[in-house]
Write an enzyme that holds these catalytic residues in place. Structure first.
Site, PDB file in Angstrom:
ATOM      1  N   PRO A 141       0.797  -1.235   0.000  1.00  0.00           N
ATOM      2  CA  PRO A 141       0.000   0.000   0.000  1.00  0.00           C
ATOM      3  C   PRO A 141       0.831   1.288   0.000  1.00  0.00           C
ATOM      4  O   PRO A 141       0.828   2.066   0.959  1.00  0.00           O
ATOM      5  CB  PRO A 141      -0.832  -0.137   1.274  1.00  0.00           C
ATOM      6  CG  PRO A 141       0.039  -0.934   2.188  1.00  0.00           C
ATOM      7  CD  PRO A 141       0.758  -1.917   1.291  1.00  0.00           C
ATOM      8  N   CYS A 142       1.504   1.557  -1.106  1.00  0.00           N
ATOM      9  CA  CYS A 142       2.337   2.755  -1.214  1.00  0.00           C
ATOM     10  C   CYS A 142       1.506   4.030  -1.119  1.00  0.00           C
ATOM     11  O   CYS A 142       2.033   5.077  -0.736  1.00  0.00           O
ATOM     12  CB  CYS A 142       3.152   2.724  -2.502  1.00  0.00           C
ATOM     13  SG  CYS A 142       2.185   2.505  -4.004  1.00  0.00           S
ATOM     14  N   HIS A 143       0.220   3.938  -1.424  1.00  0.00           N
ATOM     15  CA  HIS A 143      -0.640   5.125  -1.318  1.00  0.00           C
ATOM     16  C   HIS A 143      -0.790   5.584   0.130  1.00  0.00           C
ATOM     17  O   HIS A 143      -1.174   6.717   0.386  1.00  0.00           O
ATOM     18  CB  HIS A 143      -2.014   4.844  -1.939  1.00  0.00           C
ATOM     19  CG  HIS A 143      -2.793   3.762  -1.251  1.00  0.00           C
ATOM     20  ND1 HIS A 143      -2.478   2.423  -1.396  1.00  0.00           N
ATOM     21  CD2 HIS A 143      -3.837   3.833  -0.403  1.00  0.00           C
ATOM     22  CE1 HIS A 143      -3.322   1.709  -0.668  1.00  0.00           C
ATOM     23  NE2 HIS A 143      -4.156   2.535  -0.054  1.00  0.00           N
TER      24      HIS A 143
END
Length: 187
Positions: A141-143
C-alpha cells in the site's frame, strides 16, 4: 513451444480496469485502474517480461475479488497475498515488507517508514524511490505513505496524486488542505 513464465489478466472494478500478473511464486505486478482495459494491459506489460493472458488460478482469483471489493469501498487486507519480489534487492524487499504492515485507513511518512527499519533520515529518499517503483501498488500500500508533514506527496500511478487521494478517501483518510500562506505568517 515454451511455456510463458508469467501470466496476467485484466479485470474491471468500480475504480476502472486493473491488471494483475503472476508467476508460480506469487503476484509479480499489479496495475492500478485506468479507464480502458487495453490501456491497463499496456501499462501492466510495460515493465514485465513476456507474459500470456490467462484466467487467474484460484489463489490469485481471490486477490482479484479482493481488489474489486477494495474499489467498492470494503476494508481489505492484502498483507497475506503471495508476492514474487525476487527481482527486488534486499533493501527494497525490507521497505515493501514494512509498508505491507500499514493497515486500512492508516498512513505513515517516508521518514517514519525508514525509521521503523532502523535507517537514518537520509533513507526517506530510498523509501520514496521504493514506493515510486512499487511493482504491486495497492497490494503493497504505497498510497498510505505520505511526504513529510503528512502531505500527499507524489504518486506514479495513472491519475497521479489525485488517484492516491481517492484511494485514501476510499479508506476514510481525511487529508487536511494545506494551510494558507497567510495563516503561517499569523495574518
Amino acid at each position: 513451444m515454451s511455456q510463458a513464465r508469467y501470466h496476467h489478466c485484466i479485470f474491471e472494478t468500480a475504480g476502472g480496469f486493473c491488471g494483475i500478473a503472476w508467476s508460480a511464486d506469487g503476484i509479480i505486478r499489479f496495475q492500478l485502474p485506468t479507464d480502458e482495459a487495453a490501456g491497463t494491459e499496456r501499462l501492466l506489460l510495460r515493465r514485465l517480461p513476456a507474459s500470456t493472458r490467462a484466467q487467474a488460478p484460484s489463489a490469485f482469483a481471490e486477490t482479484v475479488e479482493a481488489v474489486k471489493r477494495y474499489f467498492a469501498g470494503d476494508a481489505v487486507d492484502f498483507s497475506s497475498v503471495a508476492l514474487d519480489l525476487d527481482s527486488q534487492d534486499d533493501l527494497m524487499r525490507d521497505i515493501y515488507a514494512a509498508a505491507r504492515k500499514i493497515g486500512w485507513g492508516q498512513t505513515t511518512t517516508y521518514g517514519a517508514l525508514a525509521r521503523t527499519l532502523g535507517l537514518g533520515p537520509e533513507a526517506a529518499r530510498d523509501v520514496g524511490q521504493a514506493m515510486a517503483r512499487n511493482p504491486v501498488a495497492l497490494i503493497i500500500p504505497c498510497h498510505r505513505v505520505l511526504a513529510a508533514g503528512g502531505k500527499l506527496g507524489g504518486f506514479s500511478a495513472p491519475g497521479g496524486s489525485q488517484a492516491k487521494a481517492r484511494m485514501l478517501e476510499i479508506e476514510g483518510v481525511k487529508l487536511a488542505p494545506p494551510e494558507p500562506a497567510q495563516a503561517s505568517l499569523n495574518f
